[in-house]
Design a protein around this motif. Sequence first.
Motif, PDB file in Angstrom:
ATOM      1  N   ARG A  67       0.831  -1.212   0.000  1.00 39.51           N
ATOM      2  CA  ARG A  67       0.000   0.000   0.000  1.00 39.51           C
ATOM      3  C   ARG A  67       0.866   1.263   0.000  1.00 39.51           C
ATOM      4  O   ARG A  67       0.549   2.241  -0.685  1.00 39.51           O
ATOM      5  CB  ARG A  67      -0.949  -0.029   1.195  1.00 39.51           C
ATOM      6  CG  ARG A  67      -1.895  -1.217   1.163  1.00 39.51           C
ATOM      7  CD  ARG A  67      -3.067  -1.083   2.121  1.00 39.51           C
ATOM      8  NE  ARG A  67      -3.788  -2.344   2.240  1.00 39.51           N
ATOM      9  CZ  ARG A  67      -4.587  -2.854   1.297  1.00 39.51           C
ATOM     10  NH1 ARG A  67      -4.769  -2.197   0.167  1.00 39.51           N
ATOM     11  NH2 ARG A  67      -5.203  -4.005   1.488  1.00 39.51           N
ATOM     12  N   GLN A  73       5.636 -10.997  -5.230  1.00 43.13           N
ATOM     13  CA  GLN A  73       4.622 -11.495  -6.152  1.00 43.13           C
ATOM     14  C   GLN A  73       5.220 -12.440  -7.182  1.00 43.13           C
ATOM     15  O   GLN A  73       4.627 -13.472  -7.527  1.00 43.13           O
ATOM     16  CB  GLN A  73       3.954 -10.327  -6.880  1.00 43.13           C
ATOM     17  CG  GLN A  73       2.935  -9.547  -6.068  1.00 43.13           C
ATOM     18  CD  GLN A  73       2.264  -8.480  -6.909  1.00 43.13           C
ATOM     19  OE1 GLN A  73       2.934  -7.660  -7.548  1.00 43.13           O
ATOM     20  NE2 GLN A  73       0.945  -8.486  -6.937  1.00 43.13           N
ATOM     21  N   GLU A  86      -0.160 -14.242  -6.295  1.00 45.55           N
ATOM     22  CA  GLU A  86      -1.367 -14.027  -7.096  1.00 45.55           C
ATOM     23  C   GLU A  86      -1.852 -15.322  -7.742  1.00 45.55           C
ATOM     24  O   GLU A  86      -2.782 -15.302  -8.546  1.00 45.55           O
ATOM     25  CB  GLU A  86      -1.098 -12.971  -8.184  1.00 45.55           C
ATOM     26  CG  GLU A  86      -0.648 -11.621  -7.653  1.00 45.55           C
ATOM     27  CD  GLU A  86      -1.691 -10.969  -6.766  1.00 45.55           C
ATOM     28  OE1 GLU A  86      -2.897 -11.053  -7.103  1.00 45.55           O
ATOM     29  OE2 GLU A  86      -1.311 -10.407  -5.718  1.00 45.55           O
ATOM     30  N   TYR A 144       6.054  -9.124 -13.260  1.00 44.05           N
ATOM     31  CA  TYR A 144       6.113  -8.581 -11.896  1.00 44.05           C
ATOM     32  C   TYR A 144       7.563  -8.295 -11.509  1.00 44.05           C
ATOM     33  O   TYR A 144       7.877  -7.237 -10.943  1.00 44.05           O
ATOM     34  CB  TYR A 144       5.523  -9.575 -10.896  1.00 44.05           C
ATOM     35  CG  TYR A 144       4.027  -9.775 -10.976  1.00 44.05           C
ATOM     36  CD1 TYR A 144       3.190  -8.793 -11.507  1.00 44.05           C
ATOM     37  CD2 TYR A 144       3.434 -10.948 -10.511  1.00 44.05           C
ATOM     38  CE1 TYR A 144       1.823  -8.968 -11.569  1.00 44.05           C
ATOM     39  CE2 TYR A 144       2.065 -11.139 -10.566  1.00 44.05           C
ATOM     40  CZ  TYR A 144       1.262 -10.153 -11.097  1.00 44.05           C
ATOM     41  OH  TYR A 144      -0.096 -10.337 -11.157  1.00 44.05           O
ATOM     42  N   TYR A 179      -8.440  -4.374 -15.441  1.00 39.83           N
ATOM     43  CA  TYR A 179      -7.895  -3.600 -14.328  1.00 39.83           C
ATOM     44  C   TYR A 179      -8.939  -3.367 -13.244  1.00 39.83           C
ATOM     45  O   TYR A 179      -8.602  -3.100 -12.085  1.00 39.83           O
ATOM     46  CB  TYR A 179      -7.360  -2.256 -14.835  1.00 39.83           C
ATOM     47  CG  TYR A 179      -8.451  -1.298 -15.244  1.00 39.83           C
ATOM     48  CD1 TYR A 179      -8.897  -0.305 -14.382  1.00 39.83           C
ATOM     49  CD2 TYR A 179      -9.071  -1.399 -16.487  1.00 39.83           C
ATOM     50  CE1 TYR A 179      -9.908   0.560 -14.738  1.00 39.83           C
ATOM     51  CE2 TYR A 179     -10.079  -0.545 -16.852  1.00 39.83           C
ATOM     52  CZ  TYR A 179     -10.502   0.430 -15.982  1.00 39.83           C
ATOM     53  OH  TYR A 179     -11.520   1.272 -16.337  1.00 39.83           O
ATOM     54  N   LYS A 202     -10.758  -5.381 -11.684  1.00 44.52           N
ATOM     55  CA  LYS A 202     -10.770  -6.395 -10.631  1.00 44.52           C
ATOM     56  C   LYS A 202     -10.000  -5.948  -9.401  1.00 44.52           C
ATOM     57  O   LYS A 202     -10.255  -6.431  -8.291  1.00 44.52           O
ATOM     58  CB  LYS A 202     -10.171  -7.699 -11.162  1.00 44.52           C
ATOM     59  CG  LYS A 202     -10.940  -8.311 -12.324  1.00 44.52           C
ATOM     60  CD  LYS A 202     -10.235  -9.562 -12.837  1.00 44.52           C
ATOM     61  CE  LYS A 202     -10.947 -10.146 -14.046  1.00 44.52           C
ATOM     62  NZ  LYS A 202     -10.221 -11.339 -14.582  1.00 44.52           N
ATOM     63  N   LYS A 203      -9.063  -5.030  -9.595  1.00 40.37           N
ATOM     64  CA  LYS A 203      -8.209  -4.620  -8.471  1.00 40.37           C
ATOM     65  C   LYS A 203      -8.951  -3.779  -7.446  1.00 40.37           C
ATOM     66  O   LYS A 203      -8.513  -3.687  -6.297  1.00 40.37           O
ATOM     67  CB  LYS A 203      -6.990  -3.857  -8.999  1.00 40.37           C
ATOM     68  CG  LYS A 203      -6.109  -4.673  -9.936  1.00 40.37           C
ATOM     69  CD  LYS A 203      -4.907  -3.881 -10.394  1.00 40.37           C
ATOM     70  CE  LYS A 203      -4.089  -4.646 -11.407  1.00 40.37           C
ATOM     71  NZ  LYS A 203      -3.535  -5.900 -10.868  1.00 40.37           N
ATOM     72  N   VAL A 204     -10.057  -3.148  -7.864  1.00 42.47           N
ATOM     73  CA  VAL A 204     -10.717  -2.211  -6.952  1.00 42.47           C
ATOM     74  C   VAL A 204     -12.221  -2.393  -6.878  1.00 42.47           C
ATOM     75  O   VAL A 204     -12.884  -1.688  -6.118  1.00 42.47           O
ATOM     76  CB  VAL A 204     -10.410  -0.747  -7.358  1.00 42.47           C
ATOM     77  CG1 VAL A 204      -8.946  -0.425  -7.186  1.00 42.47           C
ATOM     78  CG2 VAL A 204     -10.850  -0.472  -8.791  1.00 42.47           C
ATOM     79  N   SER A 257     -15.056  -2.003  -3.676  1.00 44.76           N
ATOM     80  CA  SER A 257     -14.207  -1.268  -2.738  1.00 44.76           C
ATOM     81  C   SER A 257     -14.984  -0.678  -1.569  1.00 44.76           C
ATOM     82  O   SER A 257     -14.392  -0.254  -0.581  1.00 44.76           O
ATOM     83  CB  SER A 257     -13.489  -0.137  -3.484  1.00 44.76           C
ATOM     84  OG  SER A 257     -14.433   0.756  -4.059  1.00 44.76           O
ATOM     85  N   ARG A 260      -6.046   1.992  -5.613  1.00 49.89           N
ATOM     86  CA  ARG A 260      -5.526   0.640  -5.406  1.00 49.89           C
ATOM     87  C   ARG A 260      -4.890   0.504  -4.030  1.00 49.89           C
ATOM     88  O   ARG A 260      -5.061  -0.506  -3.346  1.00 49.89           O
ATOM     89  CB  ARG A 260      -4.508   0.291  -6.487  1.00 49.89           C
ATOM     90  CG  ARG A 260      -5.097  -0.015  -7.849  1.00 49.89           C
ATOM     91  CD  ARG A 260      -4.012  -0.408  -8.836  1.00 49.89           C
ATOM     92  NE  ARG A 260      -3.270  -1.583  -8.382  1.00 49.89           N
ATOM     93  CZ  ARG A 260      -2.194  -2.069  -8.996  1.00 49.89           C
ATOM     94  NH1 ARG A 260      -1.720  -1.473 -10.082  1.00 49.89           N
ATOM     95  NH2 ARG A 260      -1.580  -3.142  -8.522  1.00 49.89           N
ATOM     96  N   GLN A 299      -7.309  -2.211  -2.887  1.00 46.87           N
ATOM     97  CA  GLN A 299      -6.944  -3.476  -3.509  1.00 46.87           C
ATOM     98  C   GLN A 299      -6.674  -4.543  -2.446  1.00 46.87           C
ATOM     99  O   GLN A 299      -6.050  -4.287  -1.428  1.00 46.87           O
ATOM    100  CB  GLN A 299      -5.691  -3.309  -4.376  1.00 46.87           C
ATOM    101  CG  GLN A 299      -5.254  -4.594  -5.070  1.00 46.87           C
ATOM    102  CD  GLN A 299      -4.134  -4.363  -6.069  1.00 46.87           C
ATOM    103  OE1 GLN A 299      -4.000  -3.259  -6.603  1.00 46.87           O
ATOM    104  NE2 GLN A 299      -3.335  -5.379  -6.330  1.00 46.87           N
ATOM    105  N   ILE A 302      -4.588  -7.314  -1.078  1.00 44.21           N
ATOM    106  CA  ILE A 302      -3.174  -7.686  -1.180  1.00 44.21           C
ATOM    107  C   ILE A 302      -3.017  -9.136  -0.709  1.00 44.21           C
ATOM    108  O   ILE A 302      -3.203  -9.436   0.474  1.00 44.21           O
ATOM    109  CB  ILE A 302      -2.276  -6.760  -0.332  1.00 44.21           C
ATOM    110  CG1 ILE A 302      -2.541  -5.278  -0.676  1.00 44.21           C
ATOM    111  CG2 ILE A 302      -0.810  -7.117  -0.518  1.00 44.21           C
ATOM    112  CD1 ILE A 302      -2.226  -4.900  -2.089  1.00 44.21           C
TER     113      ILE A 302
END
Length: 277
Positions: free
Chosen positions: A21, A89, A95, A110, A180, A182-184, A187, A268, A272, A274
């Motif tokens: 973060r 990662q 992931e 990554y 993209y 999916k990351k947020v 929320s 994110r 997001q 983690i």
Amino acid sequence: MIDIAQHVPTPPPAWVKNMARFGLTAKGVVYCLVGILAFMAAFEIGGKSEQGSDKSGVFQFILEQSYGWILLAIIALGLLCYTIWRIIQAFKDTENKGDNAKGIGVRIRYAFSGVVYGALAFYAAQLVLGNGGGSNGDSRQSLARELLQQPFGQWLVGIVAVGTAIAGFHQIYLAISDKYKKKVQGSGLKHEAEAMMIRAGKIGYIARGIVWLIIAYLFLKAAMNANPNEAGGSGSAFQFLENSSYGSYLLGAVAIGLIFYGVFMFMRARYQVINVS
């Protein structure tokens, strides 16, 4: 990669989450400032130049502010945290990308991202310590120069161009495919706010992809003409846009997109999930 992973210690989960973060926040700050300085350069505000709007220019800008060395040290630490997270990662497969060809490819991406931001963290730390080096654009030219001196040098620079182009197309693909999101998603923001932030992410990924594609084009020119001075980083890409027809508006649009990308990194960092194992 799996053998190496067995020898990479995993920090406590809370550390990994906090590092991720903090790293995403630092990345967001850098991209917001890149976008702001590029926008100022596009419309000749404050005497900013395209070449001074890349990441190294942003670090210099931060350093020039009151207590700038403290701010830049925090940014450097954040980018280092981002680097460590990316390495975890890649080697720990947090992931769950797997060991097939596609999964290995993603994990290599990554790791490459970690190396890139590790180099940026190192450069920022050098500036804090008063040991500043050349600009990011100069480093790209140095890379092209070194490669051109090798056997089949033009082909090597061409390979860099192709790899950079693939990275650019991938950014645009992420935006168009909506992967993209999916990351947020989920929320906890109000629907309107979440939708607005997701649109910001789409614009940001497209803008970032455009910059990467221009950098790829510059490397391709360097390869074809065997001239390392034609290669360049984001500052050279901004200059390329500025010199085009309606250049100020094109550069201004891309600059706003990069600001959106930075804001999306903040989202994110806040929302997001983690993964740590």
